[in-house]
Design a protein around this motif. Structure first.
Motif, PDB file in Angstrom:
ATOM      1  N   MET A 116     -39.530  -5.236  96.284  1.00  0.00           N
ATOM      2  CA  MET A 116     -39.467  -3.855  96.750  1.00  0.00           C
ATOM      3  C   MET A 116     -38.510  -3.720  97.918  1.00  0.00           C
ATOM      4  SD  MET A 116     -42.486  -1.321  97.941  1.00  0.00           S
ATOM      5  CE  MET A 116     -43.164  -2.289  99.229  1.00  0.00           C
ATOM      6  N   LEU A 117     -38.598  -4.673  98.865  1.00  0.00           N
ATOM      7  CA  LEU A 117     -37.699  -4.620 100.011  1.00  0.00           C
ATOM      8  C   LEU A 117     -36.244  -4.745  99.595  1.00  0.00           C
ATOM      9  CD1 LEU A 117     -39.332  -6.543 102.902  1.00  0.00           C
ATOM     10  CD2 LEU A 117     -38.268  -4.322 102.983  1.00  0.00           C
ATOM     11  N   VAL A 151     -43.564  -7.572  96.995  1.00  0.00           N
ATOM     12  CA  VAL A 151     -43.153  -7.233  98.357  1.00  0.00           C
ATOM     13  C   VAL A 151     -41.673  -7.522  98.575  1.00  0.00           C
ATOM     14  CG1 VAL A 151     -43.535  -7.736 100.774  1.00  0.00           C
ATOM     15  CG2 VAL A 151     -45.460  -7.575  99.249  1.00  0.00           C
ATOM     16  N   TYR A 154     -51.972 -14.054  91.451  1.00  0.00           N
ATOM     17  CA  TYR A 154     -51.901 -13.439  92.768  1.00  0.00           C
ATOM     18  C   TYR A 154     -50.607 -13.827  93.475  1.00  0.00           C
ATOM     19  CZ  TYR A 154     -53.255 -12.143  97.490  1.00  0.00           C
ATOM     20  OH  TYR A 154     -53.289 -11.578  98.736  1.00  0.00           O
ATOM     21  N   VAL A 155     -50.329 -15.144  93.476  1.00  0.00           N
ATOM     22  CA  VAL A 155     -49.122 -15.613  94.163  1.00  0.00           C
ATOM     23  C   VAL A 155     -47.885 -14.975  93.552  1.00  0.00           C
ATOM     24  CG1 VAL A 155     -47.721 -17.645  94.584  1.00  0.00           C
ATOM     25  CG2 VAL A 155     -50.178 -17.774  94.852  1.00  0.00           C
ATOM     26  N   PHE A 160     -50.991  -3.404  93.601  1.00  0.00           N
ATOM     27  CA  PHE A 160     -50.895  -4.295  94.757  1.00  0.00           C
ATOM     28  C   PHE A 160     -52.151  -4.220  95.605  1.00  0.00           C
ATOM     29  CE2 PHE A 160     -49.010  -6.738  97.970  1.00  0.00           C
ATOM     30  CZ  PHE A 160     -49.137  -6.107  99.184  1.00  0.00           C
ATOM     31  N   GLY A 182     -47.361 -20.717  89.149  1.00  0.00           N
ATOM     32  CA  GLY A 182     -47.989 -20.350  90.416  1.00  0.00           C
ATOM     33  C   GLY A 182     -47.180 -20.734  91.615  1.00  0.00           C
ATOM     34  N   SER A 183     -45.876 -20.912  91.433  1.00  0.00           N
ATOM     35  CA  SER A 183     -45.051 -21.378  92.550  1.00  0.00           C
ATOM     36  C   SER A 183     -44.392 -20.206  93.250  1.00  0.00           C
ATOM     37  CB  SER A 183     -44.002 -22.346  92.000  1.00  0.00           C
ATOM     38  OG  SER A 183     -42.800 -22.160  92.664  1.00  0.00           O
ATOM     39  N   LEU A 184     -44.355 -20.239  94.583  1.00  0.00           N
ATOM     40  CA  LEU A 184     -43.730 -19.170  95.351  1.00  0.00           C
ATOM     41  C   LEU A 184     -42.229 -19.132  95.117  1.00  0.00           C
ATOM     42  CD1 LEU A 184     -45.234 -18.930  98.947  1.00  0.00           C
ATOM     43  CD2 LEU A 184     -44.979 -17.130  97.270  1.00  0.00           C
ATOM     44  N   ALA A 185     -41.627 -20.296  94.850  1.00  0.00           N
ATOM     45  CA  ALA A 185     -40.183 -20.342  94.666  1.00  0.00           C
ATOM     46  C   ALA A 185     -39.768 -19.570  93.423  1.00  0.00           C
ATOM     47  CB  ALA A 185     -39.718 -21.795  94.572  1.00  0.00           C
ATOM     48  N   LEU A 220     -40.069 -15.911  94.111  1.00  0.00           N
ATOM     49  CA  LEU A 220     -38.930 -15.420  94.881  1.00  0.00           C
ATOM     50  C   LEU A 220     -37.720 -15.204  93.985  1.00  0.00           C
ATOM     51  CD1 LEU A 220     -38.006 -14.853  97.797  1.00  0.00           C
ATOM     52  CD2 LEU A 220     -37.138 -17.169  97.849  1.00  0.00           C
ATOM     53  N   ASN A 227     -47.664 -10.877  94.092  1.00  0.00           N
ATOM     54  CA  ASN A 227     -47.501 -10.386  95.458  1.00  0.00           C
ATOM     55  C   ASN A 227     -46.127 -10.681  96.004  1.00  0.00           C
ATOM     56  OD1 ASN A 227     -49.848  -9.057  96.419  1.00  0.00           O
ATOM     57  ND2 ASN A 227     -50.920 -10.949  96.018  1.00  0.00           N
ATOM     58  N   CYS A 228     -45.689 -11.939  95.843  1.00  0.00           N
ATOM     59  CA  CYS A 228     -44.371 -12.271  96.381  1.00  0.00           C
ATOM     60  C   CYS A 228     -43.303 -11.433  95.706  1.00  0.00           C
ATOM     61  CB  CYS A 228     -44.100 -13.763  96.179  1.00  0.00           C
ATOM     62  SG  CYS A 228     -42.505 -14.249  96.786  1.00  0.00           S
TER      63      CYS A 228
END
Lengths: 114, 729
Positions: B266-267, B263, B255-256, B292, B208-211, B214, B259-260
């Motif tokens: 995709m960019l 988005v 979720y975390v 999404f 569940g970590s954003l890092a 990424l 989503n990260c």
């Protein structure tokens, strides 16, 4: 119908009451999310008026708003003390992750802006 | 097991000064385990690299096949001219007179990776040529894939499964087939990127970590830059999220993670010019966007339910939100599809869902041999024991369901379906097979070895009451299966035998089937010695050295990349096959009579024509065997070319009974020119075609508008010069 509007009023009131009890830090994050989504909607409305050329600029603008809103929601989830799964995640780490992801997001946006 | 003590204490005291105290080598169990793991991984890393080197040792360090030559040419351009020139490169040497925007129509990941490795090696003063780097890029990344497989196995099960997964994928023939040394193609790097992205995503869902999320977005970016098969990732991950939502196993971490990754991924993906805006405009990417938005709605409702604490109110709120969301979603989707803004699934991916589509509508896709459905023998050839270990692994996964095992099960099942539809996609299924099979192997071996190591407790053994009852239970279990230990040892030996056979099979397959460069052919001569046919390179170097620099060469599209890379001349069509009409024009020229073909060749400014002919050597992938595809593709655009004109009773013949149009078309004349005088086999008449096994029908061929320029030593490649138009008087 009267019952319908009554229901809706009751709904809104109870929502407002329940939301008032959230801590201030989470409310600030929620405000930021609302601001980002509002900016995205303004950009979409502008695009509907003047057309979508250049498309990459439009996409980068909208996606930067949506992206930062989503990342803020992720931060809110990780910082919220009611979430058992993130109990042992220090809020500083969550915020640092948030900043890092936003940095990457905006660097890519600046490259994509054209 | 006790720690290894290398020497007993007594001799140590007698020689104190010469040897350091060997007692320092006494490792704890944990350290031993770490040492075993690290050394096993190191050996697997080297093994994965070395097993792919057969063709370099047997022939030489060269690039294989067709597509890698284009990648090599672009990498050469990148190292010579820098990234900015490469990114904006317009190539006028292929697809004459149209040209090709190479900068915007390729996946740059492979070239940039090889150029980066080249630059790093030069920085450390290893002056290697870029060709060596290109040849060895795929084995290097295969070794890295084994490392990622180890960490992935550790994530879904435990480190034992990770080790087995690494070992299995190091030698799996399904992966080796597209990643031998010399096969400088996108898949060599893409499978590494695929497995890395999946591993990072599963790690993100688990923590569940954003890092980590990424990191998985960056892994996805690398995958998008490397291969068109990234569409698999952008559809599998949303499908996985959907399955988790539907089965109720969702959590905040999901979720975390999603989503990260979506988005930012995709960019990043839209930075690749070839991909462009497909993530928001193409039907193949809409699943990800749909999931999404679904996730936002779902989690918003979940949050509202949590803060409201009142079922009735929440139900009314739910009704309102759901109706709004569904209406908006359906409206957007239908308007987008109907107005054509969201493009439908392209032919290449649509034929995966409907395998009969390509055969009826798009002959160019149907003609590629890699796009055919897979036969059972290919599955056995490429997977061996993994075929039955895979269902066993599925059983273990279902026994211990978690977010990670659900992902691996879905990856395995979807990739197996696609592997069944198209031979080329066995490559994508290989990592999934290895991972799931490794779970089966690791769990079975663990259970069996714990049975073997179980000390048979005597009933009057330990004094403690708790362990006493356990011991009593175990003793009773032991008594019920008296030969348990022997059975376990037998089964362990059986498992070991199976794994040994797997290793032998993989090495044999690699050596026999997947290590041929395709551009250099080898055969056994009369005395048993090896005979090498290097005709292709002979012909391309003849072109390079004996034709004017602005000469244009017409050939079938298979050889386009090789001609531009090695012959350094402009071609009319090449393997990119982006313009079907141009290819159909060449196909029409090859299947017309000589005077009609001459008109077409003059309109395209053709100076030389190149054909491949295997009749003298028995080489069966020559242009006569491909001829019917030329007719079909040409006939698809120009109705004047009709396939039945070239067949006799539906049969394709080149002997006396062949159709008259076949005996006089340009391809026939160019392949069989002067062949009628040639004796190819002892005891057969002159003009005996060794591939078709017949004596050719039209031996007396006269060319009016072309003249023979060069025929290689084994007649495999033949080059003809187009004569300029005659003077009017």
């Amino acid at each position: 119908m009267a019952k319908g509007t009554n229901d809706a009023q009751l709904l809104i009131q109870s929502l407002r009451k329940a939301y008032a009890s959230t801590p201030t830090s989470l409310k600030i994050i929620d405000l930021y999310v609302v601001y980002a989504v509002a900016t995205a909607l303004i950009q979409v409305a502008y695009m509907a008026m003047v057309g979508s050329f250049p498309f990459n600029s439009f996409l980068s603008g909208v996606l930067s708003c949506v992206g930062t809103a989503v990342l803020a929601v992720c931060l809110r989830i990780q910082v919220n003390k009611d979430n058992k799964e993130f109990k042992d995640l220090p809020p500083e780490r969550a915020f640092a992750d948030f900043v890092l992801c936003n940095l990457v997001l905006h660097l890519v946006i600046m490259n994509f802006l054209g | 097991m006790g720690a290894t003590s290398v020497a007993s204490p007594a001799p140590l005291n007698s020689a104190p000064s010469s040897f350091p105290s060997l007692k320092a080598l006494k490792f704890t169990t944990k350290q031993q385990e770490l040492l075993i793991r690290v050394s096993a991984l190191a050996l697997i890393y080297v093994l994965a690299f070395v097993v792919r080197l057969f063709s370099v040792l047997r022939y030489e360090s060269m690039i294989h096949e067709f597509d890698p030559y284009f990648n090599y040419r672009t990498t050469l351009f990148l190292t010579k001219n820098g990234f900015s020139e490469f990114w904006n490169w317009f190539d006028s040497e292929s697809w004459y007179p149209l040209g090709r925007i190479i900068g915007g129509t390729l996946y740059p990941g492979l070239m940039v990776t090889a150029a980066l490795i080249h630059r790093i090696l030069h920085f450390f003063s290893f002056a290697v040529h870029i060709r060596e780097v290109c040849v060895l890029t795929a084995p290097f990344f295969a070794s890295n894939t084994t490392l990622v497989a180890y960490f992935f196995g550790k994530e879904i099960w435990d480190s034992g499964a990770g080790l087995v997964a690494a070992a299995l994928i190091a030698i799996c023939p399904g992966y080796i087939s597209r990643s031998v040394a010399g096969s400088y193609d996108n898949e060599g790097v893409a499978i590494f990127a695929l497995l890395l992205t999946f591993y990072l995503f599963v790690k993100a869902v688990n923590t569940g970590s954003l890092a980590w999320s990424l990191a998985s977005a960056f892994g996805y970016f690398y995958m998008v830059s490397a291969w068109g098969g990234y569409v698999f990732i952008i559809n599998l991950v949303p499908l996985y999220v959907l399955v988790l939502l539907v089965t109720g196993r969702y959590s905040m971490r999901l979720y975390v993670a999603y989503n990260c990754m979506y988005v930012v991924g995709m960019l990043l993906a839209m930075q690749i010019r070839f991909v462009g805006f497909q993530h928001v405009q193409s039907g193949e990417h809409m699943a990800a966007m749909g999931v999404f938005f679904l996730l936002q709605v779902f989690y918003f409702l979940d949050w509202v339910k949590y803060i409201l604490n009142d079922i009735k109110l929440f139900h009314s709120f739910l009704r309102i939100t759901l109706t709004c969301a569904i209406t908006v979603g359906v409206l957007a989707l239908s308007i987008g599809t109907a107005s054509g803004y969201i493009s439908p699934w392209t032919g290449r991916f649509y034929s995966l869902l409907d395998p009969t589509y390509a055969k009826d509508h798009i002959p160019i896709i149907a003609s590629v041999s890699e796009h055919q459905p897979t036969a059972w023998s290919s599955f056995m050839f490429d997977f061996h024991i993994l075929l039955f270990l895979f269902p066993a692994g599925l059983y273990f996964c279902f026994k211990r369901l978690s977010d990670a095992t659900i992902f691996v099960v879905m990856y395995g099942l979807t990739s197996m379906y696609f592997a069944g539809v198209m031979v080329r996609l066995i490559l994508v299924a290989a990592p999934a097979m290895c991972l799931v099979s490794s779970i089966a192997v690791s769990a079975t071996v663990k259970n069996l070895s714990s049975l073997v190591r179980a000390k048979s407790k005597s009933p009057q053994g330990s004094g403690k009451p708790l362990s006493g009852s356990k011991a009593a239970a175990k003793a009773s279990a032991d008594q019920s299966l008296p030969f348990q230990k022997n059975g376990a040892i037998a089964l362990l030996l059986g498992a070991l035998y199976l794994l040994c056979r797997y290793a032998i099979h993989c090495t044999w397959v690699t050596s026999e089937a997947y290590s041929s460069p395709s551009i250099v052919l080898a055969a056994r001569g009369h005395g048993g010695g090896r005979v090498i046919f290097d005709d292709y390179r002979e012909a391309y170097y003849w072109l390079r050295q004996n034709t004017p620099p602005d000469a244009k060469v017409m050939s079938w599209w298979d050889y386009g990349y090789q001609i531009t890379a090695m012959g350094n001349r402009t071609v009319i069509v090449d393997n990119n096959t982006w313009n079907n009409t141009h290819i159909a024009t060449v196909g029409r020229a090859m299947s017309s009579y000589e005077h009609e073909a001459y008109e077409i060749m003059l309109s395209l400014d053709v100076n030389y024509v190149l054909v491949v002919f295997g009749g003298v050597t028995g080489y069966s992938s020559d242009d006569i065997n491909k001829f019917l595809w030329m007719v079909r593709i040409g006939g698809g655009v120009f109705p004047v070319i009709k396939e039945p004109d070239y067949l006799v009773n539906g049969e394709f013949r080149v002997d006396k009974g062949a159709a008259p149009k076949m005996l006089n078309c340009l391809m026939y004349k160019l392949c069989y020119y002067r062949f009628g005088e040639m004796t190819t086999e002892y005891g057969k008449p002159p003009g005996y075609d060794r591939v078709r096994g017949v004596e050719i029908g039209n031996k007396d061929i006269k060319l009016e508008y072309l003249e023979e320029a060069f025929t290689t030593s084994n007649w495999i490649v033949r080059i003809y010069k187009v004569k300029p138009p005659k003077n009017r008087w």
